[in-house]
Motif scaffolding. Sequence first.
Motif, PDB file in Angstrom:
ATOM      1  N   VAL A  72       0.863  -1.180   0.000  1.00 50.69           N
ATOM      2  CA  VAL A  72       0.000   0.000   0.000  1.00 50.69           C
ATOM      3  C   VAL A  72       0.899   1.228   0.000  1.00 50.69           C
ATOM      4  O   VAL A  72       1.554   1.527   1.001  1.00 50.69           O
ATOM      5  N   VAL A  73       0.965   1.926  -1.133  1.00 53.42           N
ATOM      6  CA  VAL A  73       1.776   3.139  -1.220  1.00 53.42           C
ATOM      7  C   VAL A  73       0.868   4.357  -1.210  1.00 53.42           C
ATOM      8  O   VAL A  73      -0.325   4.270  -1.500  1.00 53.42           O
ATOM      9  N   ALA A  74       1.453   5.509  -0.877  1.00 53.46           N
ATOM     10  CA  ALA A  74       0.660   6.724  -0.756  1.00 53.46           C
ATOM     11  C   ALA A  74       0.329   7.348  -2.108  1.00 53.46           C
ATOM     12  O   ALA A  74      -0.670   8.054  -2.238  1.00 53.46           O
ATOM     13  N   ASP A 105      -3.672   7.063  -2.034  1.00 55.22           N
ATOM     14  CA  ASP A 105      -3.926   8.437  -2.473  1.00 55.22           C
ATOM     15  C   ASP A 105      -3.745   9.438  -1.329  1.00 55.22           C
ATOM     16  O   ASP A 105      -4.491  10.411  -1.220  1.00 55.22           O
ATOM     17  N   GLU A 106      -2.736   9.190  -0.476  1.00 55.14           N
ATOM     18  CA  GLU A 106      -2.413  10.086   0.641  1.00 55.14           C
ATOM     19  C   GLU A 106      -3.596  10.265   1.604  1.00 55.14           C
ATOM     20  O   GLU A 106      -3.698  11.279   2.291  1.00 55.14           O
ATOM     21  N   ASP A 107      -4.470   9.274   1.684  1.00 57.26           N
ATOM     22  CA  ASP A 107      -5.684   9.362   2.493  1.00 57.26           C
ATOM     23  C   ASP A 107      -5.619   8.297   3.584  1.00 57.26           C
ATOM     24  O   ASP A 107      -5.657   7.099   3.293  1.00 57.26           O
ATOM     25  N   SER A 108      -5.535   8.712   4.842  1.00 60.71           N
ATOM     26  CA  SER A 108      -5.385   7.747   5.932  1.00 60.71           C
ATOM     27  C   SER A 108      -6.626   6.869   6.094  1.00 60.71           C
ATOM     28  O   SER A 108      -6.515   5.684   6.443  1.00 60.71           O
ATOM     29  N   ASP A 109      -7.813   7.424   5.850  1.00 58.98           N
ATOM     30  CA  ASP A 109      -9.031   6.603   5.946  1.00 58.98           C
ATOM     31  C   ASP A 109      -9.040   5.514   4.877  1.00 58.98           C
ATOM     32  O   ASP A 109      -9.390   4.359   5.151  1.00 58.98           O
ATOM     33  N   LEU A 110      -8.648   5.880   3.653  1.00 64.20           N
ATOM     34  CA  LEU A 110      -8.580   4.887   2.586  1.00 64.20           C
ATOM     35  C   LEU A 110      -7.498   3.857   2.886  1.00 64.20           C
ATOM     36  O   LEU A 110      -7.669   2.661   2.612  1.00 64.20           O
ATOM     37  N   ALA A 128       3.266   2.416   3.102  1.00 60.00           N
ATOM     38  CA  ALA A 128       3.744   3.788   3.288  1.00 60.00           C
ATOM     39  C   ALA A 128       2.714   4.468   4.178  1.00 60.00           C
ATOM     40  O   ALA A 128       1.667   4.900   3.698  1.00 60.00           O
ATOM     41  N   PRO A 129       2.959   4.537   5.490  1.00 54.63           N
ATOM     42  CA  PRO A 129       1.875   4.866   6.423  1.00 54.63           C
ATOM     43  C   PRO A 129       1.551   6.351   6.502  1.00 54.63           C
ATOM     44  O   PRO A 129       2.436   7.197   6.525  1.00 54.63           O
ATOM     45  N   ARG A 130       0.254   6.630   6.555  1.00 54.52           N
ATOM     46  CA  ARG A 130      -0.249   7.951   6.905  1.00 54.52           C
ATOM     47  C   ARG A 130      -1.141   7.858   8.142  1.00 54.52           C
ATOM     48  O   ARG A 130      -1.642   8.855   8.625  1.00 54.52           O
ATOM     49  N   SER A 221       1.561  21.679   3.257  1.00 56.96           N
ATOM     50  CA  SER A 221       0.765  21.261   2.107  1.00 56.96           C
ATOM     51  C   SER A 221       0.298  19.833   2.343  1.00 56.96           C
ATOM     52  O   SER A 221       1.015  19.030   2.942  1.00 56.96           O
ATOM     53  N   ALA A 222      -0.901  19.507   1.891  1.00 61.21           N
ATOM     54  CA  ALA A 222      -1.407  18.135   1.983  1.00 61.21           C
ATOM     55  C   ALA A 222      -1.100  17.347   0.719  1.00 61.21           C
ATOM     56  O   ALA A 222      -1.500  16.192   0.603  1.00 61.21           O
ATOM     57  N   GLU A 223      -0.380  17.967  -0.220  1.00 55.12           N
ATOM     58  CA  GLU A 223      -0.107  17.327  -1.508  1.00 55.12           C
ATOM     59  C   GLU A 223       1.403  17.201  -1.731  1.00 55.12           C
ATOM     60  O   GLU A 223       2.055  18.176  -2.097  1.00 55.12           O
ATOM     61  N   PRO A 224       1.979  16.015  -1.524  1.00 51.95           N
ATOM     62  CA  PRO A 224       3.415  15.835  -1.781  1.00 51.95           C
ATOM     63  C   PRO A 224       3.668  15.579  -3.264  1.00 51.95           C
ATOM     64  O   PRO A 224       4.183  14.540  -3.668  1.00 51.95           O
ATOM     65  N   SER A 225       3.303  16.558  -4.083  1.00 45.04           N
ATOM     66  CA  SER A 225       3.286  16.383  -5.534  1.00 45.04           C
ATOM     67  C   SER A 225       3.735  17.671  -6.206  1.00 45.04           C
ATOM     68  O   SER A 225       3.936  18.702  -5.551  1.00 45.04           O
ATOM     69  N   ILE A 226       3.870  17.623  -7.528  1.00 45.47           N
ATOM     70  CA  ILE A 226       4.197  18.836  -8.283  1.00 45.47           C
ATOM     71  C   ILE A 226       3.127  19.897  -8.049  1.00 45.47           C
ATOM     72  O   ILE A 226       3.437  21.078  -7.833  1.00 45.47           O
ATOM     73  N   GLU A 227       1.864  19.476  -8.041  1.00 51.56           N
ATOM     74  CA  GLU A 227       0.766  20.421  -7.822  1.00 51.56           C
ATOM     75  C   GLU A 227       0.870  21.074  -6.444  1.00 51.56           C
ATOM     76  O   GLU A 227       0.597  22.265  -6.283  1.00 51.56           O
TER      77      GLU A 227
END
Length: 346
Positions: A72-74, A105-110, A128-130, A221-227
């Motif tokens: 399970v990756v983020a 998808d960087e979502d701890s509930d998911l 990859a834990p959140r 930021s909640a988005e570890p991405s380019i965006e």
Amino acid sequence: MKSASAGPPTLRHVAQASQVSESTVSKIVNRTKRFSPEVERRVQAAVAELGYTPNPHARSVITGRSRTIGVVVADVLNPHFALLIKGVGSVARARGYTVLLTDSDEDSDLEAELLGTLIPRVDGLIVAPRLEAQVVAQFARLKPLALTARPSDLARRQALGEALTFGVDGFQTGQMIGHYLAQGGHRHVSYLHLAQADDDRLRGLEAALGGQGIRCTVHRSAEPSIEGGLRAATAMLLGEDRPDAVVTYNDLMALGVLAEARKFGFEVPRDFSLVGVDDIPYAALTSPPLTTVRTYSREIGVQLAEALLDRIEGVDRLAPTPPTPQLMVRGSSAPRQYEAAPVGRG
């Protein structure tokens, strides 16, 4: 030798061809017991010659294992995780396991939902834990669990219960960046922090900069991405108190900051130094090439998989030492040149 017209080869055919019992063939094929090199060679040769393929359902009934691990990756689109998955997959294939890959998808509930779905179907998981540490510890009591990050302090590792933890030292990573920027004469560093992460990198960076009296401003930021980097760049770069260095949680965020800075008319590293973390394959190809910290993503994937499969199979082996993070100094960072303050006359 069994003829091709008699149907698919069975365990019995392999046993007859290699002159051992069916039980011995089963244990060698399922890797539940080791035998002499000569016996294993005969069985493996018979398997290859006959084209025998084990029945995974029958095998799981006999051994109580599915010979499947979950991952399970983020964010599966992040090159850091893509490299890690490559490492996991290479070990899993070599040891006869299948990998089930999912993306939280960087979502701890998911993430919690995916873990609950996978646990009955797999022998162990790499995550990859959140999630909060106590929730991770609960899952680790159900199936062997290996995490893609290793907290720097013992108390936080203990809070994860029986979960295995692997990864480069985040505190050391941040500290390494902080010392480098301090030596380059930087006076004000902005750090783009991943809001949902327990961020040892930030702790290490603040420790190194604080020891030199250098200011560190944290943006979240909640988005570890380019965006995420694109969106955060405005607040970091267009305020009255612009930093002379920007450090980001990962390389993708740094790429976003770099693109947005160019749109605003800033030039890196003339106007500010930029440093990322991970050393993804694109990092050396940007303009300018990105200064970053190599975190050995694929190697960590290999270590995670080896340790997890050892625990699943009851193999008692010393855990490998995680790689040491390596600072890759490239064109996106440079020493600052400040004019010396005038000396007054007494």
